[in-house]
Write a protein that holds these residues in place. Structure first.
Motif, short mmCIF file in Angstrom:
data_model
loop_
_atom_site.label_atom_id
_atom_site.label_comp_id
_atom_site.label_asym_id
_atom_site.label_seq_id
_atom_site.Cartn_x
_atom_site.Cartn_y
_atom_site.Cartn_z
N SER A 140 0.84 -1.19 0.00
CA SER A 140 0.00 0.00 0.00
C SER A 140 0.88 1.25 0.00
O SER A 140 1.81 1.36 0.82
N ARG A 141 0.57 2.17 -0.94
CA ARG A 141 1.30 3.44 -0.95
C ARG A 141 0.90 4.30 0.24
O ARG A 141 1.72 5.08 0.74
N ARG A 142 -0.34 4.17 0.69
CA ARG A 142 -0.78 4.97 1.83
C ARG A 142 -0.03 4.54 3.09
O ARG A 142 0.40 5.39 3.88
N ARG A 143 0.16 3.23 3.26
CA ARG A 143 0.93 2.76 4.41
C ARG A 143 2.39 3.16 4.29
O ARG A 143 3.03 3.51 5.29
N ALA A 144 2.93 3.11 3.07
CA ALA A 144 4.30 3.55 2.86
C ALA A 144 4.44 5.05 3.16
O ALA A 144 5.46 5.49 3.68
N GLY A 145 3.40 5.80 2.86
CA GLY A 145 3.41 7.23 3.19
C GLY A 145 3.47 7.45 4.69
O GLY A 145 4.11 8.40 5.16
N PHE A 146 2.78 6.59 5.43
CA PHE A 146 2.84 6.69 6.89
C PHE A 146 4.26 6.42 7.38
O PHE A 146 4.76 7.13 8.27
N ILE A 147 4.93 5.40 6.81
CA ILE A 147 6.31 5.10 7.19
C ILE A 147 7.22 6.30 6.85
O ILE A 147 8.10 6.68 7.63
N ALA A 148 6.99 6.91 5.67
CA ALA A 148 7.79 8.08 5.28
C ALA A 148 7.59 9.22 6.26
O ALA A 148 8.56 9.87 6.68
N GLY A 149 6.35 9.47 6.63
CA GLY A 149 6.07 10.53 7.60
C GLY A 149 6.72 10.26 8.95
O GLY A 149 7.26 11.17 9.60
N LEU A 150 6.68 8.98 9.37
CA LEU A 150 7.29 8.61 10.63
C LEU A 150 8.80 8.85 10.60
O LEU A 150 9.37 9.41 11.54
N LEU A 151 9.45 8.43 9.50
CA LEU A 151 10.90 8.59 9.40
C LEU A 151 11.30 10.07 9.36
O LEU A 151 12.27 10.49 9.99
N ILE A 152 10.54 10.85 8.59
CA ILE A 152 10.84 12.29 8.52
C ILE A 152 10.70 12.92 9.89
O ILE A 152 11.54 13.74 10.31
N ALA A 153 9.66 12.54 10.61
CA ALA A 153 9.47 13.07 11.96
C ALA A 153 10.61 12.65 12.88
O ALA A 153 11.11 13.45 13.68
N LEU A 154 11.04 11.39 12.76
CA LEU A 154 12.13 10.91 13.61
C LEU A 154 13.42 11.65 13.32
O LEU A 154 14.15 12.06 14.25
N TYR A 155 13.74 11.84 12.03
CA TYR A 155 14.97 12.55 11.69
C TYR A 155 14.90 14.02 12.13
O TYR A 155 15.91 14.59 12.56
#
Length: 462
Positions: A399-414
């Protein structure tokens, strides 16, 4: 086969697998930590090589007036089986520190590079005036004024790395008369390194003697003063905007701005815990052993300033690696929630590949930081890893939507990690709040989960 499928679908087993793989990733994280330490050691070696021949971290001391005198020394020896006491005439030294010393140092810093390494060196112009007086109660030090050999007196100046002397030769004047200088005989605070001037100190019997001096030298990283006088005043100015004041005495006044810094120290001999006069007699206490440390280290009875780099990239990378488990834990927790709550299968190999990508970020951060600086390296490494793991998550999570959630999480973590590195004083507070938020989220999402088996069916209304 059915048993294997059942075990793999058990949430508790999946949770245990995620923890196990995260623990395995501690090995590459520790390897990155060791790699950073090794690169830092190489950087130190390179900086020392750059500064070689320029001058090391400098310690200055003096002036110190030394007047020799003759004294009787008792010696007991054994001759023919009998104890024989002899009285010998020996030369000793009376050391007199100035009652007032006013010293001014101007530092001109320079960045010097070799390959990807950089060192901060400086050229220093030091000048000052000191006043010497013979104490009225000289007899209490075990010597009389008539016993002193004034014509053999010496003025001694200390510089821990005398190789750094450059430009015009040092100039020392006594009551306006310039003196010829010789190498060596520096105070113990500089390990005996420095220079001295011979003089006839006979006028000291009747009045105070004024000494003016100036000398230029080179050094790197830090400049330290070992004060000796009854009232030492030291002023340091430099266009460097990032000073670090160290030692047992901090500046009484200081100013730091865009045009550099200026700082002033005022130290008395009572604070130093030493007398202005002593000798090298066996019962005497050396004037130069009041906590001084030679070789560039700043002792308890010294004042110093270090020209620090605004960003120590190895220290920043070292601190970021310590938050590696935070990255792995948050990311694995997101995949685990998609697995046990969302129903998307995530295998152990996929956890391992994602974790490897997270560890690779720190390797890329270190590699790029040495070339383009920490902030730019952080953006490059973070952007590359976010893009890689987002694309991989789209395939793993279907799912691209789930991948988007992972991207948002990583950006927030960095982003949070960068803030943590910038706000060191609040890093523990911010980190604990993040962990609390993560735990609360997991507890909420898994509140109805049956950890020992398949997820429980949602309740139906009666």
């Amino acid at each position: 086969m059915a048993f294997t499928d059942r075990v793999e679908r058990t949430p508790a087993i999946k949770f245990a697998f995620a923890i196990f793989i995260a623990a395995l990733l501690a090995i590459p994280l520790l390897t990155v930590y060791a790699l950073n330490y090794d690169r830092q050691s190489q950087s130190e070696t390179a900086r020392n090589s750059i500064a070689e021949g320029w001058g090391g971290p400098q310690v200055i001391a003096g002036p110190l007036l030394v007047i020799p005198y003759q004294a009787d020394a008792t010696e007991t020896v054994t001759e023919g089986g009998r104890q024989v006491t002899r009285v010998n005439r020996v030369w000793r030294e009376l050391r007199i520190a100035p009652d007032i010393a006013d010293i001014r140092s101007t530092l001109s810093p320079e960045r010097r590079q070799r390959s990807i390494y950089e060192a901060v060196v400086y050229a220093a112009k030091t000048s000052g005036r000191a006043r010497f007086a013979l104490p009225a109660d000289l007899a209490r030090y075990g010597v009389t004024a008539d016993a002193l050999s004034y014509d053999r007196a010496e003025l001694r100046f200390g510089l821990s790395d005398a190789r750094g002397l450059y430009g015009p030769p040092p100039s020392v004047s006594v009551d306006g008369a310039r003196r010829l200088l010789q190498p060596g005989k520096g105070p113990e605070a500089t390990g005996g390194s420095g220079f001295f001037a011979a003089l006839d100190a006979t006028p000291l019997r009747e009045r105070a003697v004024t000494v003016d001096f100036t000398y230029d030298f080179r050094g790197n990283a830090s400049l330290t003063l070992a004060p000796l006088a009854g009232d030492t005043r030291w002023t340091v100015t430099s266009p460097w905007r990032h000073p670090s004041f160290q030692g047992g005495f901090l500046p009484t006044e200081r100013r730091i701005g865009d045009d550099g810094f200026s700082a002033s120290w005022r130290v008395g001999n009572l604070a130093l815990g030493r007398s202005l006069v002593d000798s090298d007699a066996p019962a005497a206490v050396s004037a130069d052993r009041s906590g001084y440390v030679a070789g560039g280290a700043v002792g308890d009875h010294q004042a110093g300033v270090t020209l620090v780099s605004p960003v120590d990239l190895y220290s920043q990378v070292n601190r970021s690696v310590k938050y590696g488990f935070l990255f792995i834990g948050f990311t694995f927790m997101a995949f685990l929630m998609f697995d046990i709550v969302g129903g998307v299968r995530v295998s152990a190999i996929e956890y391992l590949l994602v974790g490897t990508g997270l560890v690779l970020f720190f390797v890329m951060l270190l590699a790029f930081a040495e070339v383009i600086g920490f902030t730019a390296a952080y953006l490059v490494a973070g952007g590359a890893i976010v893009a890689l793991l987002t694309a991989y998550s789209a395939a793993v999570l279907k799912s691209r939507r789930r991948a988007g959630f992972i991207a948002g999480l990583l950006i927030a973590l960095y982003a949070v990690l960068y803030v943590l590195l910038s706000l060191e004083a609040y890093s523990l507070l911010i980190g604990s709040l993040l962990l609390f938020a993560a735990l609360a989220s997991v507890m909420y999402l898994t509140r109805d989960l049956e950890w020992g088996g398949r997820p429980a069916a949602p309740p139906t209304d009666a």
